[in-house]
Design a protein around this motif. Structure first.
Motif, PDB file in Angstrom:
ATOM      1  N   GLY A 644       0.785  -1.224   0.000  1.00  0.00           N
ATOM      2  CA  GLY A 644       0.000   0.000   0.000  1.00  0.00           C
ATOM      3  C   GLY A 644       0.815   1.271   0.000  1.00  0.00           C
ATOM      4  N   ARG A 728      -6.645  14.135  -1.323  1.00  0.00           N
ATOM      5  CA  ARG A 728      -7.105  12.746  -1.253  1.00  0.00           C
ATOM      6  C   ARG A 728      -5.956  11.790  -1.001  1.00  0.00           C
ATOM      7  NH1 ARG A 728     -12.195  12.070  -2.068  1.00  0.00           N
ATOM      8  NH2 ARG A 728     -13.387  13.753  -2.993  1.00  0.00           N
TER       9      ARG A 728
ATOM     10  N   SER B  51      -1.921  -3.993   5.156  1.00  0.00           N
ATOM     11  CA  SER B  51      -2.892  -3.547   4.160  1.00  0.00           C
ATOM     12  C   SER B  51      -2.217  -3.367   2.796  1.00  0.00           C
ATOM     13  CB  SER B  51      -3.507  -2.240   4.619  1.00  0.00           C
ATOM     14  OG  SER B  51      -4.239  -1.690   3.555  1.00  0.00           O
ATOM     15  N   MET B  52      -2.918  -3.723   1.751  1.00  0.00           N
ATOM     16  CA  MET B  52      -2.385  -3.509   0.418  1.00  0.00           C
ATOM     17  C   MET B  52      -3.011  -2.292  -0.241  1.00  0.00           C
ATOM     18  SD  MET B  52      -1.850  -7.249  -1.216  1.00  0.00           S
ATOM     19  CE  MET B  52      -1.275  -6.489  -2.714  1.00  0.00           C
ATOM     20  N   THR B  53      -4.031  -1.679   0.439  1.00  0.00           N
ATOM     21  CA  THR B  53      -4.716  -0.532  -0.127  1.00  0.00           C
ATOM     22  C   THR B  53      -3.911   0.739   0.129  1.00  0.00           C
ATOM     23  OG1 THR B  53      -6.668  -1.674   0.684  1.00  0.00           O
ATOM     24  CG2 THR B  53      -6.992   0.510  -0.301  1.00  0.00           C
ATOM     25  N   PRO B  54      -3.587   1.509  -0.892  1.00  0.00           N
ATOM     26  CA  PRO B  54      -2.852   2.759  -0.668  1.00  0.00           C
ATOM     27  C   PRO B  54      -3.678   3.744   0.153  1.00  0.00           C
ATOM     28  CG  PRO B  54      -2.849   2.173  -2.986  1.00  0.00           C
ATOM     29  CD  PRO B  54      -3.821   1.256  -2.322  1.00  0.00           C
ATOM     30  N   ALA B  55      -2.975   4.644   0.857  1.00  0.00           N
ATOM     31  CA  ALA B  55      -3.658   5.609   1.715  1.00  0.00           C
ATOM     32  C   ALA B  55      -4.185   6.761   0.879  1.00  0.00           C
ATOM     33  CB  ALA B  55      -2.711   6.099   2.798  1.00  0.00           C
ATOM     34  N   VAL B  56      -5.162   6.457   0.017  1.00  0.00           N
ATOM     35  CA  VAL B  56      -5.763   7.488  -0.837  1.00  0.00           C
ATOM     36  C   VAL B  56      -7.267   7.461  -0.623  1.00  0.00           C
ATOM     37  CG1 VAL B  56      -6.131   8.243  -3.199  1.00  0.00           C
ATOM     38  CG2 VAL B  56      -3.921   7.290  -2.527  1.00  0.00           C
ATOM     39  N   ALA B  69      -3.731   1.557   4.114  1.00  0.00           N
ATOM     40  CA  ALA B  69      -2.416   1.499   4.761  1.00  0.00           C
ATOM     41  C   ALA B  69      -2.211   2.725   5.650  1.00  0.00           C
ATOM     42  CB  ALA B  69      -1.318   1.442   3.710  1.00  0.00           C
ATOM     43  N   ASN B  70      -1.317   2.572   6.612  1.00  0.00           N
ATOM     44  CA  ASN B  70      -1.011   3.647   7.563  1.00  0.00           C
ATOM     45  C   ASN B  70      -0.212   4.743   6.848  1.00  0.00           C
ATOM     46  OD1 ASN B  70      -0.289   5.204   9.688  1.00  0.00           O
ATOM     47  ND2 ASN B  70       0.501   3.523  10.949  1.00  0.00           N
TER      48      ASN B  70
END
Lengths: 779, 158
Positions: A644, A728, B51-56, B69-70
Motif C-alpha cells: 500500500g 485525497r 494492508s495492500m490498499t494505498p492511503a488514498v 495502509a497507515n
C-alpha cells in the motif's frame, strides 16, 4: 533601600567605575573607591536591623526550578559583608596607588576584577539559595584565577592560576553534588528553610555523603589539608589581590559555608571531630611550612593557612564559646592579616626584593609602614590590648572547654607560638634589623598605600580597647547565627587571671624564643627535603600529569586516524547497550508475535533483499557489491509497492536507480580492483559484531510488533485529510501540510548536500594533488 | 511474515555495519546505503504492514477507508529515503574528492588531519608522537592502498 538593590547597584558600579578609571585617573580612582565604600556604609547601617532578626528578601529567578535569588542577611553574613566591603574599599585605594606607574588599561583591568570579585563575594555570603550560592562561589574561583594569573606573561603566575582554579573549581563540583543531594532529600535549596526544618536532611541516609561532599568543597576553597598547597602558590597574584582574596575574604568562604551549615551538620556526631582533625593537621603543617618559607608573602600565606585551619577547628569544637571564638577570630584575622599583606606589598614594591632575609633597616625610610606593621603584628601575635589578644583568649577558652582539651590546646599552643614568631620576624626583619646587603629602595611610601594598613591596624587596636563597640552589635548576632540559637555574648579584653591568660603568656614567651632562633630553625627545617616531598603540591601534579597522560593515551588509541576503529568503537558500544537493554528488560529476548497471513511472493521479495545484502557484503568485486546493494534497494521498493505504498515505491525505485548510476559512474574514475583492507582477525571480529548487531535488531523488530499499536495519529490524518486539507492522497497531505516543516527541513538537507557535493567536486578544489601521488595508479 | 520482515531489516543492518567497518571507503559508502535502507524499512514496519490498499481517499468519500495502509510511517519513510539519498550522494562526492586529492581509497592513509600533529605536543615533539601512534601511521609513505599497490603490511594482512 533593600539589600538586593544595594547589591545590584554595587555590581553596576563595579562594572562602570573601572572604565572611568581607565579614562580619567583621579575621578576614576575616586569612583573605584567609592563603590565599595558606599556598600560598606550601607551594610554598616543594617547592623541594628540584623541584630534583631535576619533580613530576608525574595527575588524570583528560575521559579520553575525552585531557584530564587533570595537574599538572607543574618549576623554572620553581615560580618562577612562588612569585611568584604570594608577591606574592599582599602584594597581599591591601595591598588590604585600600587599600580600607579602601570598603564591605565592595566590598572583598570585589575580594579575591574577586584570590584567584580567583591560583588560576587557579597552575593555569595548573602545568598539564601544554595544553588545561587554555588554560582557566585564559582564566580569567585574564576576571578581568583584571573587575579592570580594577572601577570600573564609569567609562567609561574599562569601555573599558579591554573592550579588554584583546578583545585577550587574541582572542589566546587563536589560542593555542587552536595547541594543537589540536599535539594533531592530536603526538597529545598533555601538555607533559611533548612534551618527551620532540618529533619528530612538529617534523617536521610544521604546525610553522610552530603556532609562529605560539602566539606570537600569547603576544604579546597579554604586550603585545608590535603588541599593546602594552592594558597601559597596563589601569592603569584599582585599583592592587593593577595591581601583581599587570599587572606581576608575568599579563602574564608569555605569556613563560612561550614559555619553556616554547622547547626545542621553538627547533628552528625563525627562532623565536629573531623573538622578538628583536618583543622589541626592544617595548622601544624602550615606552621611548619611557614618556618621553612623564605619569601615575605609566602610566610604570610602559610600563616593564613594556619589561621584557616584554626577557624576550621573552632567550627568543629562544641560549645557556645567556640562560636564566639570563631567569629572573633575571623574578624581579628581579617583585620591584621590584610594589613600585614598591605605592608608586605609596600616593602616589596619599594625594594623589588621578595625575600624576607634580604630585607632590613626600612623603618627609617618608611616609618608609617613600619608603624602599621607593628600594630598589625601585635594583633597577630595576640598581645594586649589588641583585638587579636581577645580572639586568642577565646580560642584557648574554646579549646579548653571542648571535649578535645588536651590535643586541641597542644596544637593551639604550638601553632600560636609560630604565629607570634612570625609576627616578630615580619616586624623586626624588614624594618628594624640592619640589612645584610645593600638594599636599593626605589621610592618611599605612597599615601594611598599606607592608608589601608594604618586604618586596619588602628581598628584592631580600637576593637581591642573598646570591645563593647562590636560585642553586641556585630559579634553577638554572628555567633548566634552559627550557633543556631541566640547567645549572650561577653566579648571583652580582661578576663582576669585564667588558664587562658597563662597560655597566652606561655605562647608569647615561646614565640619570642622561636623568633630569636628563627634563622637556625629556618635553615635546619629547610634542609629537610622530606618535607618538600610530603607537603608540597606533588600530589596535584601527579593527578594532573596522569590525567593528561590518560587523555593522550586515549586519544592515541581512539583518535588514531583509522576510520575502522572509530566505527568499530561506536558500533560496539551501541550494540553492547542494546543487548544490555534487551537482557535487562523483563520480557523474553525474542517475543512471540501474531503472524499476518503468509504471502509466497513476499517471501521472494524478502529473499531478494537478504540475498542482495549478503552479496554486497561478501563479494570481492566492487561492481558485484553495487549490484547487490541495488538488488536490496529494489527489494525494499517492492515491499512498499505490495504494502500500500505506491508513492514510496516510486521514490525508492528512482533513488535506487540513481544511486547505482552515480556509484557506477564514480567507479569509472576509481581503481576497480578490490583489495582487502582488513586482516582475517579483524574481519572475524567485524562479522561477529555485525551478527550480534543484526540479531539485536531482529529482536528489536519483534518487540516493535509485540507492543500494542496506537493508531490515534494515522486515524486523525485519515479523518481530516480531505475535510481540512482538501487532499485525497493522505501521504502527500501529511508531507506538504501536516508535517510541512519536516519537509521543508528535508528540502534544506538535500540543498545543503548538493551544495556540499558541488563544493567538493569543483575543478579548482581538486587541483591540489599530492606530488608523490602523480604516477599513474589508475586500475 | 513478521519474522521475514525482521530478518530483512536485520540483514540490512548487519551487512551494512559489516561493510561500514571496512577500510575501503567505497565499501563504507555501500554499507551506509544498506544501513539507510534498513532504517527506512524499520520506520515503515513500525507502522504495521498488512494492508495492500494505498492511503488514498476514494473520490466521493470524505475519509480514508479503515482498511487502508497507515499514512504516517509512509510519510516519514519518504522523507527518510530522500535524506538518505542526499547523504549517500554527499558521501560519494566526498570519496571522489578524497581520492582525487589523496590518491587512495584506504581510510588508514587518509591522515591529513593527523599529519598536522598532536594538540598535546609542541611542534618539535611531533616525531615522538608519530612513533608512539604506531599502527595508525604504519601504512604511511610508500604503501598506497590504491588499485595496484598492495605492498607491505596491507599485503600480508590481505
Amino acid at each position: 533601600m533593600s539589600v538586593t538593590l544595594a547589591l545590584a547597584l554595587g555590581l553596576i558600579g563595579s562594572i562602570l567605575a573601572p572604565f572611568a578609571a581607565a579614562r580619567w585617573k583621579t575621578i576614576g580612582n575616586a569612583l573605584v573607591v567609592a563603590v565599595p565604600a558606599l556598600l560598606f556604609i550601607f551594610f554598616f547601617l543594617q547592623l541594628g536591623a540584623v541584630g534583631e532578626a535576619p533580613i530576608v528578601e525574595e527575588n524570583p529567578w528560575v521559579p520553575s526550578l525552585g531557584i530564587a535569588l533570595t537574599i538572607r542577611l543574618d549576623g554572620f553574613s553581615l560580618l562577612f559583608a562588612l569585611l568584604i566591603s570594608g577591606i574592599g574599599t582599602l584594597v581599591a585605594l591601595y591598588a590604585a596607588s600600587y599600580m600607579d606607574e602601570k598603564t591605565p588599561f592595566y590598572r583598570a583591568q585589575f580594579l575591574f576584577y577586584i570590584l567584580l570579585f567583591m560583588s560576587a563575594m557579597l552575593a555569595t555570603v548573602t545568598a539564601d539559595n544554595l544553588m545561587a550560592l554555588f554560582v557566585f562561589w564559582e564566580m569567585t574561583s574564576l576571578l581568583s584565577f584571573l587575579l592570580v594569573g594577572f601577570d600573564s606573561t609569567k609562567l609561574a603566575a599562569r601555573k599558579a592560576a591554573l592550579q588554584s582554579m583546578l583545585v577550587t573549581v574541582g572542589g566546587g563540583l563536589s560542593l555542587l553534588a552536595g547541594i543537589i543531594l540536599i535539594g533531592v532529600t530536603a526538597g529545598t535549596f533555601s538555607i533559611g528553610a533548612l534551618m527551620e526544618n532540618p529533619a528530612p536532611l538529617v534523617e536521610s541516609p544521604l546525610f553522610t555523603a552530603i556532609i562529605i561532599l560539602m566539606m570537600a568543597g569547603a576544604f579546597t576553597k579554604s586550603a585545608q589539608v590535603p588541599f593546602h598547597f594552592w594558597l601559597p602558590n596563589a601569592m603569584a597574584a599582585p599583592t592587593p589581590a593577595s591581601a583581599y582574596l587570599h587572606s581576608a575574604t575568599m579563602v574564608k568562604l569555605g569556613v563560612f559555608l561550614l559555619a553556616t551549615m554547622a547547626p545542621i551538620f553538627s547533628q552528625a556526631a563525627w562532623f565536629g571531630p573531623t573538622l578538628v582533625a583536618f583543622g589541626g593537621a592544617t595548622m601544624l603543617i602550615a606552621a611548619l611550612q611557614a618556618l621553612r618559607s623564605t619569601a615575605f608573602k609566602a610566610v604570610l600565606a602559610f600563616s593564613t593557612v594556619a589561621s584557616l585551619g584554626t577557624i576550621t577547628m573552632l567550627i568543629g569544637l562544641d560549645g557556645e564559646v567556640a562560636a564566639v571564638a570563631t567569629v572573633g577570630f575571623i574578624l581579628a584575622h581579617a583585620l591584621y592579616k590584610a594589613a600585614l599583606f598591605f605592608c608586605a606589598g609596600i616593602v616589596i614594591h619599594a625594594t623589588g626584593e621578595p625575600r624576607l632575609n634580604r630585607l632590613g633597616g626600612l623603618a627609617s625610610v618608611m616609618p608609617i609602614t613600619a608603624g602599621a606593621t607593628v600594630l598589625a603584628a601585635f594583633s597577630a601575635a595576640g598581645l594586649p590590648p589588641f583585638v587579636g589578644f581577645i580572639s586568642k583568649e577565646y580560642l584557648f577558652e574554646a579549646q579548653i572547654e571542648s571535649t578535645f582539651t588536651a590535643i586541641a590546646v597542644l596544637i593551639g599552643v604550638l601553632v600560636n607560638t609560630v604565629m607570634v614568631a612570625i609576627a616578630v620576624v615580619v616586624v623586626m626583619r624588614p624594618f628594624f634589623r640592619p640589612a645584610r646587603r645593600e638594599l636599593h629602595v626605589h621610592h618611599g611610601e605612597a599615601t594611598g598605600m599606607t592608608v589601608g594598613p594604618v586604618a586596619l591596624g588602628l581598628i584592631g587596636l580600637l576593637f581591642g580597647l573598646a570591645p563593647g563597640l562590636v560585642a553586641t552589635s556585630l559579634i553577638q548576632p554572628a555567633a548566634s547565627a552559627i550557633y543556631g540559637e541566640p547567645l549572650d555574648v561577653s566579648f571583652y579584653l580582661w578576663h582576669g587571671f585564667t588558664p587562658m591568660l597563662a597560655l597566652s603568656i606561655l605562647v608569647v614567651a615561646l614565640g619570642l624564643l622561636v623568633a630569636k632562633y628563627w634563622d637556625p630553625i629556618h635553615v635546619a627545617l629547610r634542609r629537610r627535603r622530606i618535607f618538600d616531598r610530603l607537603l608540597d603540591d606533588r600530589g596535584y601534579y601527579w593527578v594532573l600529569d596522569n590525567t593528561l597522560a590518560l587523555a593522550r593515551w586515549s586519544t592515541l588509541r581512539l583518535q588514531n586516524g583509522d576510520l575502522r576503529i572509530y566505527t568499530a568503537v561506536i558500533a560496539t558500544v551501541v550494540t553492547f547497550f542494546m543487548v544490555y537493554a534487551l537482557l535487562a528488560g523483563d520480557g523474553p529476548v525474542f517475543p512471540s508475535v501474531n503472524h499476518p497471513e503468509f504471502n509466497l511472493y513476499m517471501v521472494g521479495v524478502v529473499g531478494l533483499i537478504i540475498v542482495g545484502c549478503f552479496v554486497a557484503a561478501l563479494t570481492t568485486s566492487l561492481v558485484t557489491a553495487i549490484i547487490g546493494v541495488g538488488l536490496a534497494g529494489y527489494g525494499l521498493a517492492l515491499v512498499f509497492l505490495l504494502n500500500g505504498g505506491p508513492d514510496l515505491a516510486l521514490t525508492q525505485f528512482s533513488v535506487e536507480t540513481l544511486f547505482v548510476v552515480i556509484v557506477t559512474a564514480v567507479l569509472l574514475r576509481l581503481p576497480l580492483m578490490f583489495t582487502k583492507t582488513r586482516t582475517p582477525g579483524e574481519r572475524r571480529y567485524d562479522a561477529s559484531l555485525a551478527a550480534v548487531f543484526a540479531l539485536t535488531i531482529f529482536s528489536a523488530v519483534l518487540w516493535v510488533e509485540a507492543v500494542p499499536f496506537n493508531p490515534v495519529i494515522p486515524e486523525y490524518f485519515a479523518q481530516v485529510s480531505y475535510t481540512e486539507a482538501f487532499g485525497r492522497n493522505v501521504v502527500n497531505v501529511v508531507l506538504v501540510d501536516f508535517r510541512a516543516l519536516d519537509t521543508f527541513g528535508e528540502i534544506a538537507v538535500v540543498a545543503f548536500a548538493a551544495l556540499g557535493a558541488w563544493a567538493l567536486l569543483r575543478r579548482n578544489n581538486v587541483a591540489k594533488k599530492k606530488p608523490a601521488a602523480t604516477p599513474a595508479k589508475e586500475g | 511474515m513478521t519474522f521475514l520482515y525482521a530478518a530483512a531489516i536485520a540483514a540490512y543492518s548487519g551487512c551494512g555495519l559489516y561493510l561500514m567497518l571496512s577500510r575501503h571507503v567505497v565499501r563504507v559508502v555501500l554499507g551506509l546505503a544498506l544501513l539507510t535502507n534498513g532504517a527506512i524499512f524499520l520506520i515503515f514496519f513500525s507502522g504495521r504492514i498488512g494492508s495492500m490498499t494505498p492511503a488514498v481517499i476514494p473520490l466521493g468519500d470524505q475519509e480514508l477507508a479503515l482498511d487502508a495502509a497507515n499514512s504516517l510511517p509512509q510519510a516519514l519513510a519518504l522523507t527518510a529515503i530522500v535524506i538518505g539519498f542526499a547523504l549517500t550522494a554527499f558521501a560519494v562526492a566526498l570519496l571522489v574528492a578524497a581520492y582525487k586529492r589523496l590518491d587512495t581509497l584506504d581510510a588508514r592513509e587518509m591522515t591529513a588531519a593527523e599529519d598536522m600533529g598532536s594538540p598535546f605536543l609542541p611542534p618539535e615533539g611531533r616525531p615522538v608522537e608519530k612513533a608512539a601512534s604506531g599502527k595508525a601511521d604504519a601504512g604511511q609513505g610508500d604503501q598506497k592502498m590504491t588499485g595496484q599497490n598492495t605492498t607491505g603490511e596491507v599485503k600480508t594482512n590481505g
